[in-house]
Structure formats: C-alpha cells, structure tokens
Write a protein that holds these residues in place. Structure first.
Motif, PDB file in Angstrom:
ATOM      1  N   ASP A 146       3.305   5.947  -1.701  1.00  0.00           N
ATOM      2  CA  ASP A 146       4.466   6.518  -2.372  1.00  0.00           C
ATOM      3  C   ASP A 146       5.156   5.534  -3.312  1.00  0.00           C
ATOM      4  O   ASP A 146       6.134   5.889  -3.962  1.00  0.00           O
ATOM      5  CB  ASP A 146       5.484   7.021  -1.339  1.00  0.00           C
ATOM      6  N   TYR A 147       4.661   4.306  -3.370  1.00  0.00           N
ATOM      7  CA  TYR A 147       5.279   3.319  -4.251  1.00  0.00           C
ATOM      8  C   TYR A 147       5.106   3.750  -5.701  1.00  0.00           C
ATOM      9  O   TYR A 147       4.017   4.161  -6.120  1.00  0.00           O
ATOM     10  CB  TYR A 147       4.659   1.938  -4.044  1.00  0.00           C
ATOM     11  N   ARG A 148       6.161   3.622  -6.483  1.00  0.00           N
ATOM     12  CA  ARG A 148       6.116   4.015  -7.895  1.00  0.00           C
ATOM     13  C   ARG A 148       6.098   2.771  -8.771  1.00  0.00           C
ATOM     14  O   ARG A 148       6.908   1.864  -8.593  1.00  0.00           O
ATOM     15  CB  ARG A 148       7.300   4.936  -8.227  1.00  0.00           C
ATOM     16  N   ALA A 190       3.405  -5.919  -6.831  1.00  0.00           N
ATOM     17  CA  ALA A 190       4.474  -4.942  -6.988  1.00  0.00           C
ATOM     18  C   ALA A 190       5.794  -5.652  -7.242  1.00  0.00           C
ATOM     19  O   ALA A 190       6.589  -5.866  -6.326  1.00  0.00           O
ATOM     20  CB  ALA A 190       4.565  -4.048  -5.764  1.00  0.00           C
ATOM     21  N   ARG A 239       9.082  -4.025  -6.160  1.00  0.00           N
ATOM     22  CA  ARG A 239       9.497  -4.001  -4.758  1.00  0.00           C
ATOM     23  C   ARG A 239      10.356  -5.224  -4.470  1.00  0.00           C
ATOM     24  O   ARG A 239       9.923  -6.181  -3.817  1.00  0.00           O
ATOM     25  CB  ARG A 239       8.283  -3.962  -3.839  1.00  0.00           C
ATOM     26  N   ASP A 280       4.842  -4.921 -13.016  1.00  0.00           N
ATOM     27  CA  ASP A 280       3.827  -4.846 -11.962  1.00  0.00           C
ATOM     28  C   ASP A 280       2.466  -5.204 -12.549  1.00  0.00           C
ATOM     29  O   ASP A 280       2.220  -5.044 -13.758  1.00  0.00           O
ATOM     30  CB  ASP A 280       3.757  -3.432 -11.382  1.00  0.00           C
ATOM     31  N   ILE A 297       5.099   3.121   2.880  1.00  0.00           N
ATOM     32  CA  ILE A 297       4.718   1.961   2.082  1.00  0.00           C
ATOM     33  C   ILE A 297       3.338   2.201   1.492  1.00  0.00           C
ATOM     34  O   ILE A 297       2.414   2.614   2.188  1.00  0.00           O
ATOM     35  CB  ILE A 297       4.706   0.692   2.954  1.00  0.00           C
ATOM     36  N   PRO A 351      13.346  -1.141  -1.379  1.00  0.00           N
ATOM     37  CA  PRO A 351      13.194  -1.805  -2.681  1.00  0.00           C
ATOM     38  C   PRO A 351      14.172  -1.238  -3.699  1.00  0.00           C
ATOM     39  O   PRO A 351      14.369  -0.028  -3.776  1.00  0.00           O
ATOM     40  CB  PRO A 351      11.746  -1.484  -3.067  1.00  0.00           C
ATOM     41  N   THR A 373       3.069   7.127  -9.099  1.00  0.00           N
ATOM     42  CA  THR A 373       2.342   6.511  -7.994  1.00  0.00           C
ATOM     43  C   THR A 373       0.982   6.059  -8.514  1.00  0.00           C
ATOM     44  O   THR A 373       0.569   6.415  -9.632  1.00  0.00           O
ATOM     45  CB  THR A 373       2.136   7.503  -6.843  1.00  0.00           C
ATOM     46  N   SER A 374       0.258   5.292  -7.712  1.00  0.00           N
ATOM     47  CA  SER A 374      -1.073   4.836  -8.119  1.00  0.00           C
ATOM     48  C   SER A 374      -1.992   6.010  -8.427  1.00  0.00           C
ATOM     49  O   SER A 374      -2.724   6.002  -9.427  1.00  0.00           O
ATOM     50  CB  SER A 374      -1.691   3.965  -7.019  1.00  0.00           C
TER      51      SER A 374
END
Length: 235
Positions: free
Chosen positions: A48-50, A123, A126, A55, A45, A199, A94-95
């Motif tokens: 790795d969130y894209r 996000a 998600r 967003d 979490i 997600p 990713t960020s």
C-alpha cells in the motif's frame, strides 16, 4: 459487562470528539481517548506504500533488459524517465499501479502486452519529522511499524526539561494537517497505549514548542469527523 464497558468507553471517546467542534487553538487538540480514536489504522507496509519524490525504483520489463532500470530515481515533480517513452508520472501510485502505467505507455507504441514489475528500492517518502524538545530534531526514515515512543527515541529522546505530557502528533488527512495531543509520560509508565506513527507524521514534543512551530490557530473540524483538529489553511 466487558462489552458494556467497551461501549461506554467508545461513547465517551466519541462525545469528547464531538465537543471539539468549537475548538480553535492548539491546546484544544484532542487528547486521552479522543486522541487515540483519532489515529486511524496503519496501512499495510509494502503493497500500500505510495511512491514519493526522490524514491528510488527498480523497473523490470520482462525480456527487455534495455528497457529495464535498476536505480530509477523519482524526480521532485514525481516523474520517472523510461527509455523510449520518456517521463512517466508515478508519485502517489502504489508499485502495482505504477507498473501498470509503465506497461500501458510501453504497450501504446513499442511492445505487445509488456510485462512490467516495479519495486521501491529506497522509500524516501517513508519519513517522520521529530521536532520540539528532543535532543536531535530532524527527518527520520520509517523502516517498519513505528510507535510514538520509538519515534521520539529516533531523535535520541526528549530533552531534560521536555513537556512529556504534551506531545503533539500532526498528520495529513484529506488534504489538511490535523493534530492530536498525547501524554508520553503516561505511555512510558504503561498507563496509556503507545499510538502508531505513520510515514509523513510530524511529532512535536512540548505544547509551547508546537505552538511556536506550527503558528496560527487551529480550525474546528466537523463533530465526529476524525478527532484531529485541522490546522489553519490545511497547509
């Protein structure tokens, strides 16, 4: 003995997956051990969130407050608009990757070695979809790790006549929608593991509702590929 039993269970799961090569309908989505083998590990979490459309980002350019943004919303086409450089494509990054892209654009003409940090404040990407025989179908945000039981609870639980032993989880893998079948009644009783929902997943309670919602036949996937059954056309 424990190791031997574990190996036997793994072989049984793989064999079940292999038998799915000729499946063609939603009823043939993998279940039992094969369904659990089909769920890959969840990504970490956060890092790795894209980034997804809609967003909201915080973009900070070191020592450049006029170039920094507190609430930058990603457009439906996956772009974020920055001062001086205009629209930058960030969806799917990713960020850290998005920060590097922004820094690269700023460094091309306006700043020397710019330092950029980027944080996902909201996000929207998600989310999971709850459908079928649940009390309140809809889209629900995923704030942390989520299991199948918890996901169904987000929709205020199943209806009184829900088919709990036939819950379909649909996931996007390698550009295709894929499906696996779980027994929520057994999970509730502690007789089966509670799989992790990611997600973007779609949870449909009730096989008949799943067939009506998804429509079309399921296509077979190569034996042992993922354990999920690919949905028609990958749409």
């Amino acid at each position: 003995m424990k190791r031997k039993n574990s190996i036997n269970r793994s072989i049984s799961a793989l064999a079940a997956l292999g038998l799915l090569g000729a499946c063609s309908t939603v009823e043939d989505a993998p279940r039992g051990e094969a369904a659990y083998a089909a769920i890959p590990p969840a990504p970490a979490i956060g890092m790795d969130y894209r980034i997804a459309p809609d967003d909201v980002l915080r973009i900070q350019v070191y020592h450049e407050p006029d170039l920094s943004l507190e609430d930058a919303q990603v457009t439906a086409t996956g772009m974020v608009r920055m001062p001086l450089v205009g629209d930058i494509s960030v969806a799917g990054l990713t960020s850290g990757e998005a920060a590097d892209v922004v820094a690269g654009r700023l460094g091309q003409r306006y700043l020397v070695s710019p330092q950029v940090t980027l944080f996902v404040k909201k996000a929207v990407g998600r989310r999971v979809t709850l459908d079928g025989e649940v009390r309140e179908p809809g889209l629900y945000p995923v704030e942390g790790r989520l299991t199948l039981l918890q996901a169904v609870a987000l929709a205020k639980g199943p209806t009184r006549l829900a088919g709990l032993n036939q819950v379909v989880v649909v996931r996007q893998l390698d550009g295709q929608r894929q499906a696996a079948l779980f027994d929520l009644a057994a999970i509730r009783k502690g007789k089966a593991p509670d799989p992790e929902i990611l997600p973007g997943d779609r949870v449909i309670v009730g096989l008949s509702r799943a067939k009506a919602i998804l429509g079309g036949a399921l296509l077979a996937v190569p034996a042992l590929a993922t354990g999920f059954i690919a949905l028609d056309g990958g749409r």
